[in-house]
Design a protein around this motif. Structure first.
Motif, PDB file in Angstrom:
ATOM      1  N   LYS A  82      70.481  47.912 100.844  1.00 47.11           N
ATOM      2  CA  LYS A  82      71.315  46.956 100.311  1.00 47.11           C
ATOM      3  C   LYS A  82      72.447  47.688  99.685  1.00 47.11           C
ATOM      4  CE  LYS A  82      70.141  43.367  98.302  1.00 47.11           C
ATOM      5  NZ  LYS A  82      69.435  42.468  97.094  1.00 47.11           N
ATOM      6  N   THR A  83      72.116  48.679  98.873  1.00 42.34           N
ATOM      7  CA  THR A  83      73.365  49.534  98.085  1.00 42.34           C
ATOM      8  C   THR A  83      74.095  50.490  99.232  1.00 42.34           C
ATOM      9  OG1 THR A  83      71.968  49.683  96.222  1.00 42.34           O
ATOM     10  CG2 THR A  83      73.608  51.352  96.333  1.00 42.34           C
ATOM     11  N   LYS A  84      73.534  50.958 100.301  1.00 43.48           N
ATOM     12  CA  LYS A  84      73.935  51.656 101.128  1.00 43.48           C
ATOM     13  C   LYS A  84      75.216  51.166 102.032  1.00 43.48           C
ATOM     14  CE  LYS A  84      70.582  55.645 101.710  1.00 43.48           C
ATOM     15  NZ  LYS A  84      69.618  56.221 102.643  1.00 43.48           N
ATOM     16  N   MET A  85      74.534  49.749 102.423  1.00 38.62           N
ATOM     17  CA  MET A  85      75.222  48.882 102.987  1.00 38.62           C
ATOM     18  C   MET A  85      76.665  48.290 102.302  1.00 38.62           C
ATOM     19  SD  MET A  85      72.401  46.394 104.922  1.00 38.62           S
ATOM     20  CE  MET A  85      73.845  45.403 105.872  1.00 38.62           C
ATOM     21  N   ALA A  86      76.296  48.216 101.015  1.00 37.77           N
ATOM     22  CA  ALA A  86      77.373  47.946 100.256  1.00 37.77           C
ATOM     23  C   ALA A  86      78.726  48.847 100.052  1.00 37.77           C
ATOM     24  CB  ALA A  86      76.842  47.393  98.673  1.00 37.77           C
ATOM     25  N   THR A  87      78.308  50.194 100.289  1.00 35.52           N
ATOM     26  CA  THR A  87      79.431  51.194  99.979  1.00 35.52           C
ATOM     27  C   THR A  87      79.570  52.021 101.647  1.00 35.52           C
ATOM     28  OG1 THR A  87      77.693  52.685  99.458  1.00 35.52           O
ATOM     29  CG2 THR A  87      78.726  51.620  97.634  1.00 35.52           C
ATOM     30  N   ALA A  88      79.051  51.351 102.572  1.00 34.24           N
ATOM     31  CA  ALA A  88      79.159  52.085 103.973  1.00 34.24           C
ATOM     32  C   ALA A  88      80.784  52.071 104.393  1.00 34.24           C
ATOM     33  CB  ALA A  88      78.376  51.492 104.804  1.00 34.24           C
ATOM     34  N   LEU A  89      81.442  51.055 104.129  1.00 35.43           N
ATOM     35  CA  LEU A  89      82.823  50.780 104.842  1.00 35.43           C
ATOM     36  C   LEU A  89      83.779  50.334 103.776  1.00 35.43           C
ATOM     37  CD1 LEU A  89      81.634  48.837 107.940  1.00 35.43           C
ATOM     38  CD2 LEU A  89      82.333  51.377 107.907  1.00 35.43           C
ATOM     39  N   PRO A  90      85.156  50.647 104.068  1.00 44.34           N
ATOM     40  CA  PRO A  90      86.057  50.218 102.835  1.00 44.34           C
ATOM     41  C   PRO A  90      85.961  48.599 102.831  1.00 44.34           C
ATOM     42  CG  PRO A  90      87.315  51.700 104.484  1.00 44.34           C
ATOM     43  CD  PRO A  90      85.653  51.523 104.954  1.00 44.34           C
ATOM     44  N   LEU A  91      85.686  48.043 103.723  1.00 38.10           N
ATOM     45  CA  LEU A  91      85.489  46.425 103.742  1.00 38.10           C
ATOM     46  C   LEU A  91      84.494  46.158 102.871  1.00 38.10           C
ATOM     47  CD1 LEU A  91      86.424  43.771 104.349  1.00 38.10           C
ATOM     48  CD2 LEU A  91      85.125  43.720 106.462  1.00 38.10           C
ATOM     49  N   THR A  92      83.271  46.825 102.880  1.00 36.47           N
ATOM     50  CA  THR A  92      81.973  46.514 102.068  1.00 36.47           C
ATOM     51  C   THR A  92      82.143  46.812 100.915  1.00 36.47           C
ATOM     52  OG1 THR A  92      80.881  48.347 103.118  1.00 36.47           O
ATOM     53  CG2 THR A  92      80.517  46.380 104.131  1.00 36.47           C
ATOM     54  N   ARG A  93      82.929  47.847 100.514  1.00 34.02           N
ATOM     55  CA  ARG A  93      82.934  48.356  99.452  1.00 34.02           C
ATOM     56  C   ARG A  93      84.168  47.302  98.557  1.00 34.02           C
ATOM     57  NH1 ARG A  93      82.075  53.579  98.182  1.00 34.02           N
ATOM     58  NH2 ARG A  93      83.438  53.899  96.570  1.00 34.02           N
ATOM     59  N   LYS A  94      85.023  46.857  99.181  1.00 32.08           N
ATOM     60  CA  LYS A  94      86.014  45.801  98.620  1.00 32.08           C
ATOM     61  C   LYS A  94      85.204  44.585  98.257  1.00 32.08           C
ATOM     62  CE  LYS A  94      90.205  43.474  99.440  1.00 32.08           C
ATOM     63  NZ  LYS A  94      91.603  43.479 100.245  1.00 32.08           N
TER      64      LYS A  94
END
Length: 419
Positions: A82-94
């Motif tokens: 879940k955490t990796k997905m949350a920070t994987a892309l600029p969009l998911t980080r935003k």
């Protein structure tokens, strides 16, 4: 902005607080300017007429994980994934940053005007703290820890905590976190009820790692807070002068003296144990071992907190918001649990969630009670929480740094819908 809070019944947050209905609270910008008799001439101030409602300090939550919501489903995603997905892309980080900001705002709208984060994603916590501080976003005062420091197989490892394998790595991450501007260092010493071990609270972090974290943090002027469950973990934490013990356990002989000598304090977090102690496995989607562990940890934590109180060791309150079944709007429940399981009265519970929590944070001169010169972090309830703590569910106003927010409950609902 200058305004006078009139016709309020004031609960000041002190241990022996009694309702005061004969005073006016004067607020100037973000500070309580003075507390004056009800006959005082308030010319030059706008009036905030509370019409007999109850005014008290904002609540303080000492254990918050902003990235998670507390929602539970049958197919829980692995927190590392879940955490990796949350920070994987600029969009998911935003999107993740927005989610964390909304979680912080939900805490505020439910009456929590200060939070302490205890494990998050990268440096999101300090960034949000600074966004709130410079009024970029609306949120509570934030005491930030960013990512915790854990070890393989321990809670938060690889998700909301760095995973370390040596004393050198511990020291490296303490310095990295200090460079990010954290207010605390969080470490994870033991397992918890979600671990597959036969006994809850098994020691995970070697004592040398704990010692390294504390020495390096203290040299940098930072305190250390630790996830600790079970007597062995508690002993390791106290022997190595950890400043804040989260969760805790039954105190063995001599521990009370070590608490005082260090000095260390405890933070009681009953909320996460309740579902596993009382709900059915079909409701929690957890194993029988987790349910057994929940009962053991609840008993140990409540007995430990009672012993600390009896020995005049400061005990604070937090909810572990974001853990399974614990939302960002449930702080009032922790006060209710505290009275039930630790056998304290409503006055003591409200005093703990305000004044004592402020002292644990080292912020007792700015927040935690209603006094001249302190920050105007206040909440208003229709009914008296000293009679029934569930009154804290129904807020008429939240005042944060002097900013008045009316009908915060509707703000919570809108925030949850957006999330």
């Amino acid at each position: 902005m200058k305004y006078a809070i009139k016709n309020a019944i004031v609960l000041d947050g002190t241990r022996e607080m009694v309702p005061q209905d004969d005073v006016i609270v004067l607020v100037n910008e973000d500070r309580i300017e003075a507390i004056v008799p009800s006959s005082y001439d308030t010319k030059g101030y706008e009036d905030l007429n509370l019409q007999g409602q109850y005014l008290m300090p904002g609540l303080i939550n000492l254990d918050v994980h902003l990235p998670f919501s507390g929602k539970v489903s049958k197919r829980q995603m692995n927190p590392i994934t879940k955490t990796k997905m949350a920070t994987a892309l600029p969009l998911t980080r935003k999107m993740t940053m927005k989610k964390c900001i909304e979680a912080a705002k939900t805490q505020l709208m439910s009456g929590v005007t200060t939070i302490r984060t205890t494990g998050g994603i990268e440096d999101f916590d300090t960034k949000i703290r600074d966004f709130v501080s410079d009024h970029t976003v609306v949120g509570p005062r934030i005491i930030a820890a960013n990512k915790a420091i854990s070890v393989p197989g321990a809670p938060l490892a690889g998700s909301l905590a760095y995973e370390v394998n040596s004393d050198e790595e511990v020291a490296m991450y303490v310095h990295k976190l200090a460079e990010e501007g954290v207010d605390y260092i969080k470490i994870v010493i033991t397992g918890d009820m979600h671990e597959p071990d036969d006994e809850p609270g098994v020691l995970k972090m070697p004592a040398s790692y704990v010692r390294t974290a504390v020495i390096n943090a203290h040299e940098l002027g930072l305190k250390v807070t630790a996830h600790v469950q079970g007597q062995i973990g508690l002993s390791v934490a106290l022997d190595n002068k950890v400043d804040v013990i989260e969760h805790g356990s039954v105190l063995s002989k001599g521990m009370a003296d070590t608490f005082k000598t260090n000095p260390s304090v405890a933070v009681c977090t009953i909320s996460p144990t309740i579902p596993y102690a009382y709900l059915d496995e079909s409701q929690t989607f957890a194993s029988a071992d987790a349910h057994h562990a929940g009962k053991v940890i609840l008993r140990g934590m409540s007995e430990g907190a009672k012993a600390c109180i009896a020995h005049r060791i400061p005990v604070g309150l937090g909810t572990v918001s974001g853990s399974p079944f614990v939302t960002h709007y449930d702080m009032w429940r922790e006060l209710v649990y505290f009275t039930h399981y630790c056998h304290v009265d409503n006055n003591f519970a409200l005093h703990t969630a305000t004044c004592v929590n402020a002292k644990i944070l080292g912020k007792e001169f700015s927040i935690g009670t209603i006094e001249s010169g302190k920050c105007a972090d206040l909440i208003v309830t229709k009914n008296n929480p000293l009679d029934d703590l569930s009154a804290l569910r129904d807020l008429s106003y939240v005042i944060t740094k002097g900013q008045i927010i009316e009908t915060p409950r509707s703000n919570v609902i809108l925030t949850l819908i957006r999330s």
